[in-house]
Scaffold this motif. Structure first.
Motif, PDB file in Angstrom:
ATOM      1  N   UNK A   1     -25.218  -8.625  12.996  1.00 14.97           N
ATOM      2  CA  UNK A   1     -25.088  -7.617  14.041  1.00 14.97           C
ATOM      3  C   UNK A   1     -25.591  -8.142  15.377  1.00 14.97           C
ATOM      4  N   UNK A   2     -26.714  -8.843  15.369  1.00 11.37           N
ATOM      5  CA  UNK A   2     -27.274  -9.381  16.606  1.00 11.37           C
ATOM      6  C   UNK A   2     -26.289 -10.331  17.276  1.00 11.37           C
ATOM      7  N   UNK A   3     -25.588 -11.128  16.469  1.00 16.53           N
ATOM      8  CA  UNK A   3     -24.642 -12.101  17.012  1.00 16.53           C
ATOM      9  C   UNK A   3     -23.253 -11.500  17.219  1.00 16.53           C
ATOM     10  N   UNK A   4     -23.063 -10.232  16.829  1.00 16.67           N
ATOM     11  CA  UNK A   4     -21.770  -9.595  16.993  1.00 16.67           C
ATOM     12  C   UNK A   4     -20.689 -10.151  16.090  1.00 16.67           C
ATOM     13  N   UNK A   5     -21.061 -10.601  14.912  1.00 21.67           N
ATOM     14  CA  UNK A   5     -20.106 -11.212  13.994  1.00 21.67           C
ATOM     15  C   UNK A   5     -19.495 -10.144  13.094  1.00 21.67           C
ATOM     16  N   UNK A   6     -18.182 -10.015  13.125  1.00 27.98           N
ATOM     17  CA  UNK A   6     -17.504  -9.065  12.245  1.00 27.98           C
ATOM     18  C   UNK A   6     -17.300  -9.658  10.857  1.00 27.98           C
ATOM     19  N   UNK A   7     -17.092 -10.953  10.794  1.00 26.58           N
ATOM     20  CA  UNK A   7     -16.914 -11.652   9.521  1.00 26.58           C
ATOM     21  C   UNK A   7     -17.860 -12.847   9.500  1.00 26.58           C
ATOM     22  N   UNK A   8     -18.552 -13.001   8.385  1.00 25.54           N
ATOM     23  CA  UNK A   8     -19.500 -14.103   8.252  1.00 25.54           C
ATOM     24  C   UNK A   8     -19.735 -14.340   6.771  1.00 25.54           C
ATOM     25  N   UNK A   9     -20.407 -15.437   6.467  1.00 23.95           N
ATOM     26  CA  UNK A   9     -20.699 -15.777   5.076  1.00 23.95           C
ATOM     27  C   UNK A   9     -22.156 -16.182   4.954  1.00 23.95           C
ATOM     28  N   UNK A  10     -22.663 -16.103   3.737  1.00 22.20           N
ATOM     29  CA  UNK A  10     -24.065 -16.418   3.463  1.00 22.20           C
ATOM     30  C   UNK A  10     -24.157 -17.262   2.209  1.00 22.20           C
ATOM     31  N   UNK A  11     -24.847 -18.386   2.296  1.00 23.58           N
ATOM     32  CA  UNK A  11     -25.196 -19.204   1.131  1.00 23.58           C
ATOM     33  C   UNK A  11     -26.642 -18.897   0.776  1.00 23.58           C
ATOM     34  N   UNK A  12     -26.879 -18.446  -0.453  1.00 27.90           N
ATOM     35  CA  UNK A  12     -28.233 -18.096  -0.889  1.00 27.90           C
ATOM     36  C   UNK A  12     -28.318 -18.215  -2.402  1.00 27.90           C
ATOM     37  N   UNK A  13     -29.527 -18.455  -2.938  1.00 32.40           N
ATOM     38  CA  UNK A  13     -29.674 -18.592  -4.394  1.00 32.40           C
ATOM     39  C   UNK A  13     -30.004 -17.297  -5.121  1.00 32.40           C
ATOM     40  N   UNK A  14     -30.400 -16.255  -4.392  1.00 30.48           N
ATOM     41  CA  UNK A  14     -30.752 -14.969  -5.009  1.00 30.48           C
ATOM     42  C   UNK A  14     -29.624 -13.999  -4.742  1.00 30.48           C
ATOM     43  N   UNK A  15     -29.007 -13.531  -5.802  1.00 29.68           N
ATOM     44  CA  UNK A  15     -27.662 -12.985  -5.686  1.00 29.68           C
ATOM     45  C   UNK A  15     -27.548 -11.486  -5.913  1.00 29.68           C
ATOM     46  N   UNK A  16     -28.399 -10.908  -6.777  1.00 30.71           N
ATOM     47  CA  UNK A  16     -28.159  -9.568  -7.278  1.00 30.71           C
ATOM     48  C   UNK A  16     -28.131  -8.500  -6.213  1.00 30.71           C
ATOM     49  N   UNK A  17     -29.295  -8.152  -5.672  1.00 27.70           N
ATOM     50  CA  UNK A  17     -29.344  -7.103  -4.656  1.00 27.70           C
ATOM     51  C   UNK A  17     -28.652  -7.535  -3.379  1.00 27.70           C
ATOM     52  N   UNK A  18     -28.549  -8.832  -3.144  1.00 24.89           N
ATOM     53  CA  UNK A  18     -27.805  -9.319  -1.982  1.00 24.89           C
ATOM     54  C   UNK A  18     -26.351  -8.874  -2.064  1.00 24.89           C
ATOM     55  N   UNK A  19     -25.744  -9.026  -3.249  1.00 19.81           N
ATOM     56  CA  UNK A  19     -24.345  -8.624  -3.423  1.00 19.81           C
ATOM     57  C   UNK A  19     -24.166  -7.126  -3.244  1.00 19.81           C
ATOM     58  N   UNK A  20     -25.179  -6.346  -3.565  1.00 20.48           N
ATOM     59  CA  UNK A  20     -25.076  -4.891  -3.460  1.00 20.48           C
ATOM     60  C   UNK A  20     -25.306  -4.396  -2.038  1.00 20.48           C
ATOM     61  N   UNK A  21     -25.926  -5.238  -1.183  1.00 24.64           N
ATOM     62  CA  UNK A  21     -26.371  -4.718   0.109  1.00 24.64           C
ATOM     63  C   UNK A  21     -25.876  -5.508   1.310  1.00 24.64           C
ATOM     64  N   UNK A  22     -25.020  -6.511   1.123  1.00 24.76           N
ATOM     65  CA  UNK A  22     -24.510  -7.243   2.274  1.00 24.76           C
ATOM     66  C   UNK A  22     -23.006  -7.074   2.401  1.00 24.76           C
ATOM     67  N   UNK A  23     -22.535  -7.094   3.639  1.00 25.02           N
ATOM     68  CA  UNK A  23     -21.089  -7.074   3.877  1.00 25.02           C
ATOM     69  C   UNK A  23     -20.556  -8.486   4.075  1.00 25.02           C
ATOM     70  N   UNK A  24     -21.470  -9.474   4.103  1.00 19.42           N
ATOM     71  CA  UNK A  24     -21.055 -10.855   4.286  1.00 19.42           C
ATOM     72  C   UNK A  24     -20.449 -11.399   2.995  1.00 19.42           C
ATOM     73  N   UNK A  25     -19.618 -12.425   3.127  1.00 19.39           N
ATOM     74  CA  UNK A  25     -19.072 -13.106   1.954  1.00 19.39           C
ATOM     75  C   UNK A  25     -20.161 -13.991   1.360  1.00 19.39           C
TER      76      UNK A  25
END
Length: 577
Positions: free
Chosen positions: A428-452
């Motif tokens: 949101x700060x960068x104004x990105x409508x589409x973005x992706x995230x590389x991370x090793x902790x997946x569970x709640x991240x998948x439930x709470x992020x709109x990023x790929x």
């Protein structure tokens, strides 16, 4: 002759515990319900000490259950490729049904988020089911099965390993129930001389299928029924025994094989993607030394007392001696499975859940015969010795429970705040409508992020799973930096060091540091330079990370047994401090 035709073996010498144990029907039902409810209440009371904690790995299945219930198929998040990033399809199915009927992933129930309440309620029901299986078996050896049921309930309630992982949001409780039901079925079948009946063989196979579709290592229990039949094999019963074993095997392999076939069609793998990523090594003889971990955790004196009781029961000439094999064979298989599986980083012996149930069941079933088989004076000494032997274990269990309560393993809400809502805020700060995230902790991240999401651990990412399986760290780094090119990267030890991503020069060349973690954990947050329009935007992002995201994370760190609001949704930002 009638017994042989029916597929049963001649009964062993009859003794008191093998006689029909008749009780008033209504009184027996009331005592059974009371014992099961009382034992489950003891277990639930211990579980309440860990509050709303749910381990983040459980939230991986939560995310898949949301997608399945919403008609998106077995995907981690909308738009993702189908990857079997879960290994517990039966547990996933229960969660998906819960969402469909409005009991899971919809909001709060009585002020408690249903992503906490529903899986924990399922776990409590499974524990009650375990105790119901215990009661059915105990009714074969005593006129007071309620007492043995309560004893098993109390024994399980004091073992942190059992309680923690049964109520972690993972599938452990359902897995333990399937194994307990199998052991109870086999025990009762031998006691009633009906081990070779087609119905017992069928039910045994179906219970193994349930176990195998709840955890991958559950397929090991396919050996339980054939081994028990083999131990009791006689020449006249050879053909009947072979038929029964085939029925049991087919009852398991038909549904299990159907799922494997579906897996191959949908995901293109014979095993779950999680198994590829974890790279389970072939077992070695040294693996058997892991028995010491269980003995050390449960207490050497307690196991010695257990072995004395079981030994006395096995030495006593009765049908019970043969029937105990129905519990001891699955117990041995659970021990083998624990030793063969790679040690689990989550602590508290996560893979030992069925073992604790079967140990408690075998000890409880042996206890009445052990006490009856010795003199009155020896009986008092044995009872006193058993009580004293458990005291050191209780001290160890108390310490383990307090330690875990203070710092539970990877709470899902901490992960959701840090890498789901927090990185949503970065975008949101960068104004990105589409973005992706590389991370090793997946569970709640998948439930709470709109990023790929790109799963650094490989559990829900097939290409990265292959790199982990082959230990091809250079290939993994090339894949990340030249193909995936994630907008944001979060990593911490051991993922950062083991993969070499943090020391790869392309990280400094292509990414800005947003937050560096300097508390003994090598890692931090990064953003691709081409996603940042200016130095002012980078400064604003860093300020946001330090003044909004970090305080929100610290709130979760200060309350690891708390919640993160009534729902987790992809449009949320960090929780205000």
């Amino acid at each position: 002759m009638e017994t042989l035709v029916a597929g049963h073996e001649p009964a062993a010498e009859s003794t008191e515990p093998d006689q029909p144990l008749k009780r008033p029907r209504r009184a027996g039902q009331v005592s059974a319900v009371g014992a099961v409810a009382g034992g489950a209440a003891l277990i639930g009371g211990h579980a309440a000490l860990y509050g709303n904690w749910v381990v983040d790995d459980a939230a991986i299945t939560f995310a898949y259950a949301r997608s399945v219930a919403d008609g998106l198929g077995p995907v981690l998040q909308p738009g993702a490729d189908p990857v079997e990033g879960y290994s517990n399809p039966t547990w996933l199915a229960l969660l998906a049904i819960g969402r469909l009927v409005g009991l899971f992933d919809r909001g709060a129930i009585f002020g408690v988020p249903d992503y906490v309440l529903f899986p924990k309620a399922l776990a409590l029901l499974c524990c009650a089911g375990i105790l119901a299986a215990v009661h059915l078996a105990a009714a074969k050896v005593t006129r007071r099965p309620w007492a043995l049921t309560l004893l098993v309930g109390a024994a399980l309630a004091v073992v942190p390993s059992f309680v923690i992982w049964s109520f972690s949001g993972l599938e452990n409780s359902l897995y333990a129930l399937s194994v307990a039901a199998l052991a109870s079925l086999l025990f009762r079948a031998v006691m009633d001389d009906r081990l070779l009946s087609p119905r017992v063989a069928l039910y045994a196979g179906l219970l193994v299928a349930l176990a195998a579709l709840t955890r991958p290592d559950g397929i090991i229990y396919l050996d339980a029924y054939p081994l028990l039949v083999l131990f009791r094999l006689t020449r006249p019963m050879f053909a009947v025994s072979v038929r029964a074993v085939l029925i049991s095997a087919l009852a398991c392999l038909v549904p299990y094989g159907a799922y494997v076939g579906w897996r191959l069609m949908v995901f293109g793998r014979l095993v779950a993607n999680t198994a590829v990523a974890k790279g389970q090594e072939p077992p070695e003889l040294e693996s058997l030394s892991r028995v010491g971990e269980l003995i050390g955790y449960g207490g050497g004196l307690a196991f010695l007392g257990w072995a004395v009781c079981v030994g006395i029961a096995l030495a006593h000439p009765s049908r019970l001696r043969a029937a105990l094999g129905g519990v001891l064979v699955p117990l041995g298989l659970s021990l083998l499975a624990f030793c063969v599986l790679a040690p689990d980083w989550m602590g508290e012996l996560r893979f030992a859940t069925p073992f604790w149930v079967l140990v408690a069941l075998a000890g409880a079933l042996a206890l009445p015969t052990a006490l009856r088989s010795v003199s009155a004076r020896a009986r008092l000494l044995l009872a006193a010795g058993l009580v004293l032997a458990t005291l050191p274990s209780l001290a160890v269990f108390t310490t383990a429970g307090k330690t875990f309560r203070a710092a539970p393993t990877v709470p899902m809400c901490l992960v959701g705040e840090a890498f789901g809502r927090g990185v949503n805020g970065y975008a949101d700060v960068l104004g990105l409508r589409e973005a992706s995230l590389l991370a090793p902790d997946l569970g709640a991240t998948a439930m709470s992020t709109r990023l790929t999401l790109v799963d650094l651990a490989g559990l829900a990412d097939a290409p990265i799973a292959d790199f982990w399986h082959d230990k091809d760290w250079r290939g993994l780094r090339d894949h990340v930096f030249t193909e995936v090119k994630p907008t944001f990267i979060h990593m911490h030890a051991p993922w950062s060091a083991q993969t070499g991503l943090i020391s790869d020069p392309r990280l400094e060349t292509d990414y800005h540091v947003v937050v560096g973690v300097d508390d003994g954990v090598v890692g931090g947050d990064w953003v691709r330079k081409d996603a940042v329009p200016s130095q002012e935007a980078l400064a604003a992002l860093r300020a946001y990370a330090n003044t909004v995201v970090r305080p929100a994370i610290q709130l979760q760190q200060a309350a690891p047994r708390g919640t993160c609001g009534p729902v987790l949704r992809p449009d949320q930002g960090p929780t205000p401090s």
